[in-house]
Design an enzyme around this catalytic site. Structure first.
Site, PDB file in Angstrom:
ATOM      1  N   LYS A  17      58.812 132.477 -45.997  1.00  0.00           N
ATOM      2  CA  LYS A  17      57.667 132.393 -46.917  1.00  0.00           C
ATOM      3  C   LYS A  17      57.652 133.612 -47.840  1.00  0.00           C
ATOM      4  CE  LYS A  17      52.654 132.275 -47.020  1.00  0.00           C
ATOM      5  NZ  LYS A  17      51.389 132.184 -46.293  1.00  0.00           N
ATOM      6  N   GLU A  69      64.498 140.231 -40.111  1.00  0.00           N
ATOM      7  CA  GLU A  69      65.422 139.418 -39.314  1.00  0.00           C
ATOM      8  C   GLU A  69      66.134 138.385 -40.195  1.00  0.00           C
ATOM      9  OE1 GLU A  69      62.324 140.129 -38.614  1.00  0.00           O
ATOM     10  OE2 GLU A  69      62.024 140.503 -36.474  1.00  0.00           O
ATOM     11  N   GLU A  74      49.332 133.173 -32.449  1.00  0.00           N
ATOM     12  CA  GLU A  74      49.277 134.003 -33.652  1.00  0.00           C
ATOM     13  C   GLU A  74      47.980 133.705 -34.414  1.00  0.00           C
ATOM     14  OE1 GLU A  74      52.187 133.890 -37.157  1.00  0.00           O
ATOM     15  OE2 GLU A  74      53.039 135.505 -35.977  1.00  0.00           O
ATOM     16  N   HIS A  95      59.737 121.425 -10.777  1.00  0.00           N
ATOM     17  CA  HIS A  95      60.615 122.086  -9.817  1.00  0.00           C
ATOM     18  C   HIS A  95      60.669 123.580 -10.059  1.00  0.00           C
ATOM     19  CE1 HIS A  95      62.096 118.358  -8.019  1.00  0.00           C
ATOM     20  NE2 HIS A  95      61.846 117.862  -9.225  1.00  0.00           N
ATOM     21  N   LYS A 151      56.491 145.875 -36.862  1.00  0.00           N
ATOM     22  CA  LYS A 151      57.548 145.700 -37.869  1.00  0.00           C
ATOM     23  C   LYS A 151      57.826 147.021 -38.574  1.00  0.00           C
ATOM     24  CE  LYS A 151      56.218 141.038 -39.380  1.00  0.00           C
ATOM     25  NZ  LYS A 151      55.811 140.225 -40.512  1.00  0.00           N
ATOM     26  N   GLY A 194      52.430 130.495 -42.547  1.00  0.00           N
ATOM     27  CA  GLY A 194      53.781 130.317 -42.018  1.00  0.00           C
ATOM     28  C   GLY A 194      53.825 129.364 -40.835  1.00  0.00           C
ATOM     29  N   ARG A 195      52.887 129.511 -39.921  1.00  0.00           N
ATOM     30  CA  ARG A 195      52.920 128.681 -38.705  1.00  0.00           C
ATOM     31  C   ARG A 195      52.350 127.278 -38.945  1.00  0.00           C
ATOM     32  NH1 ARG A 195      49.842 133.094 -38.481  1.00  0.00           N
ATOM     33  NH2 ARG A 195      47.582 132.916 -38.238  1.00  0.00           N
TER      34      ARG A 195
END
Ligand SMILES: O=P(O)(O)OC[C@H]1O[C@](O)(CO)[C@@H](O)[C@@H]1O
Length: 547
Positions: free
Chosen positions: A206, A212, A353, A384, A508, A267-268
């Protein structure tokens, strides 16, 4: 902003909780067997069964009254109409506009948002068709076989989850991979067996400023240019998805090969924007638009259904009920579908977030617990692994079970379909969690007395069951929209801005500051705290650097 915990609606819920908390689901069902039929609601193709909750009709009435007191109706209208409800970033919140039909009307900041959305969708469709048909070729003239999406957070989790969910619908022979982590193992592992001549990179960010993503994109570009031996190859193998054209151009991607979106898409909340380009290339424009229509179906339900029959509202209010009155810390999300294996991870960002905040939108401290911790794994794998704690542990863990009636493809085994066994497991678990098994019942089976306490299943563990006809692009869109709106309703009750994420910034900045301290020729000075300084020294020693 008034303290929601000071309202008569909150007090009524606290009193009601005191009366209900000691009651077992066995009793609630014995007194009112009709609740199994009554405590259900539908939205589009989604059926929610909320009868196995520690709640009665009175609970729901009181919770709905709380929602009204919190101004939920006005907040819904404000969001859908484009008011700047993301106050700390002074932005509208309009992911719902991403799935409006072409003939809808919505103006944002003087622009026709619907026309803008469809213009980008049409460009995406044109590009995706060309890639799928082989008309768009790589630098050496070969068709694209693999799309690598480079992004992180909302620019990764949504498309990665949806690609996995819908990969059975991907028939053009193009596969997608997703690189997100700055750990070099991610990009090297992803590229290791790829043919650069047939690989297309989508750099999805965005802001186009995320460390990263830009680092991975540079590594991918170096790999491509190194293999194909020509800088000019970049233009045929790199496209971008972003809101920031200047940074895309500065990175060296032609903005003709950029697909945009807007600051009013968080963004999310962006998997149905151009961020979904990799998914569209995999499943095709038609299936992508079916997914958007699914989102829109639930948006309309959320916008118009009365709260007592409104799926996102009901699920959110039950989340508030357990979080703030029962003291539950987490919510398990348990999709009985291998294809939804990334759904819990996707929901972690969407929910945590958004609602992991301790100040309200007005800057005052929150007055109640916020932010359920979402986690989970697909059934039956979870059974399990961690279901032991769900059944017999000391904590209350409300859970959402998600199941599908039809498999994409069934396999016959032992005379029956595997899918029926999968669904039988889902139903068995929710029943066992709710009703358990008493000491008397266990003893009556001839169990040795000393074993009885170990085998008691307390029950009274609440679950929602979301039953869906089939996992399709449309129903996936419906499920995602459902949880998006759950987040919104909970955020409204808690009075928080569910659309900012200031809490991720400090780390960050500190990482950028610390990187030179790890690599400098001289031992670093000015490290932020003694513990970190000691760890930096240890790291440098392990890497053979001066300390
Ligand atoms: O798409 P971008 O701008 O690269 O951001 C990636 C992610 O980083 C975050 O800002 C958190 O650091 C998320 O909200 C976002 O989805």
């Amino acid at each position: 902003m008034a303290d929601i915990t000071e309202t008569s609606e909150w007090t009524a819920l606290a009193d009601h909780h005191a009366a209900l908390a000691g009651r077992h689901l066995r009793e609630l069902f014995a007194e009112d067997p009709g609740r199994a039929e009554r405590m259900t609601a539908t939205a589009g193709d989604l059926l929610l069964d909320y009868s196995k909750h520690r709640a009665t009709g009175d609970t729901l009435r009181l919770l709905v009254a709380l929602a009204e007191r919190a101004g939920l109706r006005e907040r819904i209208d404000a969001m859908f109409s484009g008011e700047r409800i993301n106050v700390s970033e002074d932005r509208a919140v309009l992911h719902t506009a991403l799935r409006l039909p072409r003939d809808a009307e919505l103006r944002v900041g003087g622009r026709d948002a619907v026309a803008d959305v469809h213009a980008v969708l049409d460009r995406m469709a044109g590009f995706s068709d060309r890639v799928r048909s082989g008309e768009w070729t790589g630098f050496t003239g070969k068709p694209i076989r693999t799309v690598v999406n480079i992004g992180i957070g909302g620019s990764d989790l949504g498309p990665a989850m949806a690609y996995e969910a819908l990969r059975d619908h991907a028939r053009a022979g193009i596969t997608c991979r997703f690189v997100s982590n700055i750990d070099p193992a991610d990009i090297t592992g992803t590229l290791a067996d790829l043919d650069p001549e047939q690989t297309l990179f989508i750099v999805a960010s965005k802001t186009f400023g995320t460390l990263e993503t830009l680092t991975n994109a540079r590594a991918a570009r170096a790999w491509l240019v190194g293999r194909l031996g020509d800088e000019k190859a970049v233009a045929r193998h790199f496209v971008a998805v972003s809101t920031n054209a200047e940074r895309v151009a500065a990175f060296g991607i032609d903005t003709d090969n950029m697909f945009g979106f807007w600051d009013w898409v968080g963004g999310r909340y962006s998997m149905d924007s151009a961020i979904g380009l990799s998914l569209m290339i995999a499943i095709g424009d038609g299936a992508f638009r079916e997914m958007l229509a699914g989102f829109h179906t639930v948006d309309e339900h959320f916008r118009t259904a009365p709260f007592e029959a409104n799926l996102p509202v009901l699920m959110a209010l039950l989340g508030v009920w357990y979080t703030d009155f029962f003291g539950a810390q987490t919510r398990a999300v348990l999709p009985y579908s291998q294809r939804l294996s990334r759904f819990p991870a996707y929901l972690q960002q969407l929910t945590m977030e958004s609602n992991g905040k301790s100040v309200r939108a007005d800057g005052a401290p929150v007055v109640a617990q916020t932010g359920e911790i979402f986690w989970g794994e697909p059934g039956t794998n979870g059974q399990h692994a961690f279901y032991q704690l769900l059944h017999q542990g000391t904590r209350l863990v409300p859970a959402d079970f998600i199941g599908f009636a039809e498999p994409f493809e069934d396999v016959q085994a032992d005379g029956g379909g595997m899918h029926d066994l999968l669904v039988a497991n889902l139903l068995a678990q929710t029943s066992a969690l709710a009703f358990g098994k008493t000491a008397e019942e266990i003893a009556a089976e001839g169990t040795p007395a000393e074993l009885v306490p170990h085998k008691v299943m307390p029950g009274n563990r609440p679950t929602s069951t979301i039953l869906v006809p089939k996992l399709t692009p449309s129903t996936l869109g419906q499920l995602v929209a459902l949880y998006e709106h759950v987040v919104f309703v909970e955020g409204t009750i808690w009075g928080i801005d569910s659309f900012d994420q200031w809490g991720v910034e400090l780390g960050k900045v500190m990482a950028q500051d610390l990187a030179p301290a790890l690599t400098s020729a001289e031992p670093p000075t000015g490290l932020p705290d003694p513990s970190t300084a000691a760890l930096v020294r240890t790291y440098r020693r392990l890497r053979g650097r001066a300390v």
